[in-house]
Every structure is written in C-alpha cells, then in structure tokens.
Design a protein around this motif. Sequence first.
Motif, PDB file in Angstrom:
ATOM      1  N   SER A   1       1.048  -1.213  -0.382  1.00 49.65           N
ATOM      2  CA  SER A   1       0.112  -0.398  -0.068  1.00 49.65           C
ATOM      3  C   SER A   1       0.692   1.561   0.068  1.00 49.65           C
ATOM      4  O   SER A   1       1.130   2.480   0.520  1.00 49.65           O
ATOM      5  CB  SER A   1      -0.791  -0.132   1.182  1.00 49.65           C
TER       6      SER A   1
ATOM      7  N   LYS B   1      -0.567   3.370  -3.891  1.00 50.95           N
ATOM      8  CA  LYS B   1      -1.804   3.306  -4.624  1.00 50.95           C
ATOM      9  C   LYS B   1      -1.924   3.245  -6.150  1.00 50.95           C
ATOM     10  O   LYS B   1      -3.152   1.900  -6.484  1.00 50.95           O
ATOM     11  CB  LYS B   1      -2.510   4.402  -4.047  1.00 50.95           C
TER      12      LYS B   1
ATOM     13  N   TYR C   1      -1.003  -3.376  -5.412  1.00 49.00           N
ATOM     14  CA  TYR C   1      -2.196  -2.478  -4.251  1.00 49.00           C
ATOM     15  C   TYR C   1      -3.147  -2.866  -4.717  1.00 49.00           C
ATOM     16  O   TYR C   1      -3.888  -2.997  -4.061  1.00 49.00           O
ATOM     17  CB  TYR C   1      -1.556  -0.910  -3.953  1.00 49.00           C
TER      18      TYR C   1
ATOM     19  N   LYS D   1      -6.264  -3.765  -2.112  1.00 51.48           N
ATOM     20  CA  LYS D   1      -7.172  -3.218  -2.652  1.00 51.48           C
ATOM     21  C   LYS D   1      -8.754  -3.399  -2.285  1.00 51.48           C
ATOM     22  O   LYS D   1      -9.798  -2.943  -1.335  1.00 51.48           O
ATOM     23  CB  LYS D   1      -7.355  -1.761  -3.153  1.00 51.48           C
TER      24      LYS D   1
ATOM     25  N   ILE E   1      -5.079   2.747   5.026  1.00 50.31           N
ATOM     26  CA  ILE E   1      -3.444   2.668   4.755  1.00 50.31           C
ATOM     27  C   ILE E   1      -2.490   2.871   6.636  1.00 50.31           C
ATOM     28  O   ILE E   1      -1.908   2.260   7.050  1.00 50.31           O
ATOM     29  CB  ILE E   1      -3.241   2.996   4.039  1.00 50.31           C
TER      30      ILE E   1
END
Length: 711
Positions: A344, A347, A352, A356, A385
């Motif tokens: 993370s 992003k 990621y 997510k 995060i």
Amino acid sequence: MKDSIGMNYCAPDANVWAVNLDGRYMSAVQNYLVADGIPTDGVTKIVSNAAQTLSYCPDPEGIGKCQKTGIVIGKVQSGKTSNFISITALAFDNDYDIVIVLGGTKKPLVKQNRDRIKEYFSTTKDVLVLDTTDFKDQLTAQKMHQFRKMNKKVVIVALKSPAQINYIADNIFFDSVLAEKPILIIDDEGDEASLNTLVKKGKKSSTYKAIENLKERLDRHCFLSITATPQANLLIDTLDVLSPDFGILVDPGKGYCGLDVYHSDTTYTRKIPDSETSLLDDGIPQSFIDAISMFFVACAIYKNRGMKPGDKLSMLIHPSQLKADHEKVFKKVEGLINDWCQKSEDKRDIAYNPLKKILVAAYNEYEKAGVEGLLPFNLLEDDIIQAMNVCGRHKVNGDSVPKGADEIYDYNIYVGGTMLGRGLTLKGLAITYIIRTAKGVSTVDTVQQRARWFGYKMKYLDLCRIFAVGKIIREFQEIRDHEEDLWETVRAAKCQGTNFKNMARIFALSDDLKMTRSSVARTENYTFKFWNKQREFQDIQEYVESNKAILAAVRIEHERQIVIRQFGEGAPFAIIPGVEFDYVKKQIFDKFCFATNEKFNRSVVDKLAILLKRKGLQPKVDIIWMRDGTFSKHAIDCGHIPNYSVGRRPQSLSKPAIYLGDDYQFISADTMQLQIHEIQDIVTGVDSPTLAFYIPKNVIEKLTNLVIQAE
C-alpha cells in the motif's frame, strides 16, 4: 450521619447495619466516576450496591468474633472493579482501616487493580495502596500500627498465591490487636484459584489453605468474592468456608453490551467455516483476512468519528493456550501486516489492487450492516492504510507482557491465550478472532471469561465483530440462557427472603456444557419429582401457628369452592379445585415456614415458578386437606417424618378399591396437587401442617436441561 442505609437482602434474620454514605472517601470515588463519564444515576446505583454489600459485612462498632463470606455477582467486563473500589471507600468511611485485595493470579491483573485503586483515591492523599511485591517491607504489623497513628487507610494488593497470602497473615495479623480490627478481604475473580481444587481427594489446595489461614487469623472480617462467573462458588459445599453467607447481584450500567447484545442473534458474530483451514495450520484462512481487514477499516471509521486523545481501538486474536501457537500466529500477523504495508506504499502500483479488493470487501460489510454516517471508501482509504502502518502488535503470554507498550499506540492487536482470558481489560476491543475451545464438553465459567469483547461499547458497537468457530458461538448462545436462569434464581431467593445458603442450587443448562470444573464442585442432572414431600417436621410453635393461619386464610377465602369427598367410612377430604399456581405460590409457599433442613422448600418452588414462566406454562393446582379434621400420628426421628402417605384400601388388589391411596386417588394428567397433612408427633404432641406437592408428568417433561449441586 447525614445519610445512611441498611438493607435486608438475603435472609429475614440477616444482621445488617446502617452504612454511612456521607464520607469523604466515597465522595472522592464518586467524583472520579463522574469525571470518568459515568452518568449520575449510574454512580448512585454503584453507591447503593456498595452500601448493600457492606451492610452484610461485620459492623465495625460490633464486638466479638464475626466472620462472614459474601459474593458479589456482576457481568463480564461490566465494571466490577468500580464496585469493589466503592465498597472499599465506604468501608474506610465506616471505620475500617485495612482492606486486602486479592488482585488475581497474574501479575498484569494485580498491577491493573493496584493502578486503578490508586487512581480512584488519588485526591484523598491518605490512602496507601501497597502491593506485596514493591512494598513488601512495609507490610508488617509494626508498620500497620504506624500507619494508624498517621491516620492512614491501607489497601493491600496481593497476588492470589499461597506465599503472598500467607505472608500477609503471618507478618501482619499475628498481632492480636490488628486481628481484632474489622478487615475486608476482596477476592477479585473470586471463582479462580481461591476455591479448593483438591476437594474430591479430601485434601486442601495450597491457595485455599492460605486463604483459610488468613480467615482464621481475623476475628471480624468479611471475605468478599467478586465475580461474573459464580458457578463454582454457588456449587461448593455450603459448609465450606468460602461458601457465601450472602449474595449481591450487581446489574451493569446503561450501555453495557454482553450476552444479550452479542449473542441473541448473528448481528455481531461471524462463523468461521468448518471446512476452512485453521489459523494454526499452514497458510492464512480467509476468515482471518476478513477479520483483520475489518479491523483496519474500523480504525479508519472510528478516527473519522472524532477519536479523542487516549481513545483506543483494538483486536484480540485468541488461538489456543499454547505459547508455541501464539508465536506461530504472531509471526503470521506480523508477516501479513508488513506485506500489506509494503503493497500500500503506492496506491497506483498494480501490487496494491488485490489488497484494495480485500479492504473494499471489509468496507462493504460495514456498509451492508448500515453503519451510520459511513464515509465513502475513497475518503477512508488513506486512514485505513495509516492504521496498518501505525498499529501496535503485541504477543501476550507468560513470557511476554507488553508492560504498557500498548499505551503508545492508538490501534493495537493482541495475540495470546490464558493471559488474555480473564480479568484484563483491552481498551477499545472491536474485533475478536477466537478459535480456542475445549476438545470435549466446555465449562460455562471458563468459556464465559474469555468474552473480552463484552463491556460498555455502545459508541462503537456497530464496528464490533466476533469471528469464532461454530462450537464457540453455540456455547455463548447457550450460556446466555444459563446466565439469565442463574440470575433469576438468585434474585428469586432475594425476593422471598430465602437464606442464601438454603437457596436451591438448581440451574438450567444445555447438555453440551458443564457448570464448572469438577475439581472444585460436582454437579448432576436434575429432574423435578412427581411427588415432592416435606420430610422435616416443623415443631417451632411460632412457625407452626403461622403455617396454620396461612392455610386457614386460604380456606376461608375459597370457602364456597370447597368440595368434600368421602371414601368409605374414613375422614373426609376437603378440596379447593383448579386454583392458579401463582396464587398457591404467593399465598402458601412464599409464606410457609419450612424446617431448616427441609430440601423441598420455597426455594425449590421459586425455581419451579421461574421455569414454568419461561416455558409459558400456567398450571392449575388442586388444594386438598387430607383426612380433614384428623391427625396422622407419627414418631418423629431427629426431626425427620417417616412416610405419611396412606396406601390403597383395601390392600388386596383382588378386591375393588375404595381408596386408591394418597399418591394416586386425586392425580390428573395436567393439574398439580397440593396435599395438606396434619401430622402429630406422638412424643411431644405437637401437630404441624405438612405439605406434599405433585407435579404432573406433562409438566415435568417440559422442565428439561437442569443441573444441581451434587450430594
């Protein structure tokens, strides 16, 4: 005294005294509670409970020996510490100078108790809180006399161990002057370690012997057990020195979330699939990924609600009691969070995207649950995060206790077992992942004490979830019903003025559970009998006359409904048919004075009434004066009445029955029966009404899943 209270809780003859509420120690504690956010009515309730409890302890102005044992029953994580500190404050305001607190079997719990007590009394300046570790050299008789001259009040906080308890007894209370003073002993988590675990072997366990030694030293004291799981305390032999003489129920304050909230339905529970790989095996199960991702989403939601300085949110992972398992799971947690933190960092990085999806799925769980004021995911994403990166991770077992390290972090994850299973409060606990369970039949008190998720959680209840295997979820649902029954049993004894030791130890419990560990107290299955007959003769004239008056009043009230039956040439039977059970209970059983050792007593009827109400049963009762106007003469043997039921007439089965016998003549499939026998002791001439109560089969069959204290 400007304000005082004296309450009669357990027994009509309880030796209660007026407790002064208008003292500066109680005032200090009340101010602390208010500052801690407890509403005024909640503080008033805490003070009232404390006063009620202290009123059963020895009167500080009394003389001579007075040694008592009591139990204060609360709910898991409901603020029992506030209650026992309030009792301590009232004791100090009422001329007690020394209070001993057995603060638990684990050093972190002792430290937690010591620090909490010091906080509550921080404004008084003259309360010394001395633990048996750091202040051992101050715990001597000489020092206690010195503290009294300094007008100090002393709280001694000890680990619940033989060495520390014996040290207090042998180094302070060998002094006869101190031993005569009123002393309050508070046993926090009073069902743990204190009770005799060797009772089946006819021996005494070391901690129990140490407590017995301490109690024997003190002429005027009360040993007060504080617990949310009183099963063992209620089931031990009533002659045991730790069997309670009185009991107090402490209802939780407003906003408490316990069994009723978490385990009435599936709103807050998530079943870990039986087919899923265990967290203790290789790999990471999907349910654990769901749990830990929901925790980080919960952290972000809570932060955006206006998280105040000092507020916490935490997650508990309880895999087993083994340290090796804690180590294994802790490494998995560390590895997973570190991996997520790395993925993370950017992003926009393709790495990621899978993470997510996991976080969005967790967010969607809260969205589907209708969490109020939920911001869109994209507005929470950075805070989710951030929570991963700043979360404290703690392995908590006998070798590694965080020593306050969790205070550094706003968000904490705890991995542990027994050290996290009782007493310790985890601030802001929102997500629990628990797979630890007994291989066989679990015990109620052990399972219930693992519910660290209980407490005053209303401001973030919508974020709370318990991930557990199916067995654990079922057990807590069954324990919910059991706890309700146990509280109703104790409350009914209070309402009827039943002596606490005479309370019927009959409790509703699923066959899938045991009440408590068999090393402390044995139980056996219990079924109400068809015939429940009074076997102990009531010969105290005052009570005999009272019983006669009670029955006469009922008879006069129903004079027009009385039916007379005659069988042959014998005396007639006077019958009031079809009376409501509740009426019979209120007008006869609740007032009737049974002999002291009678096993069929009002407490048993109280239990029956609770169960009938729960099952929605409203049976009728036929009240019958057997052989009305005559006595049944018997030789009473040490207070015991021999069989007084008359059999069939004639006895020969070859001849037609004129009378089927007391046990059979009047029974019906759906009506209870209360027989009144006038029995006369042929030696003393005392005649006393004696009761026999019949419960029909179709009622008994519905009164299932009961356990009782074993003989």
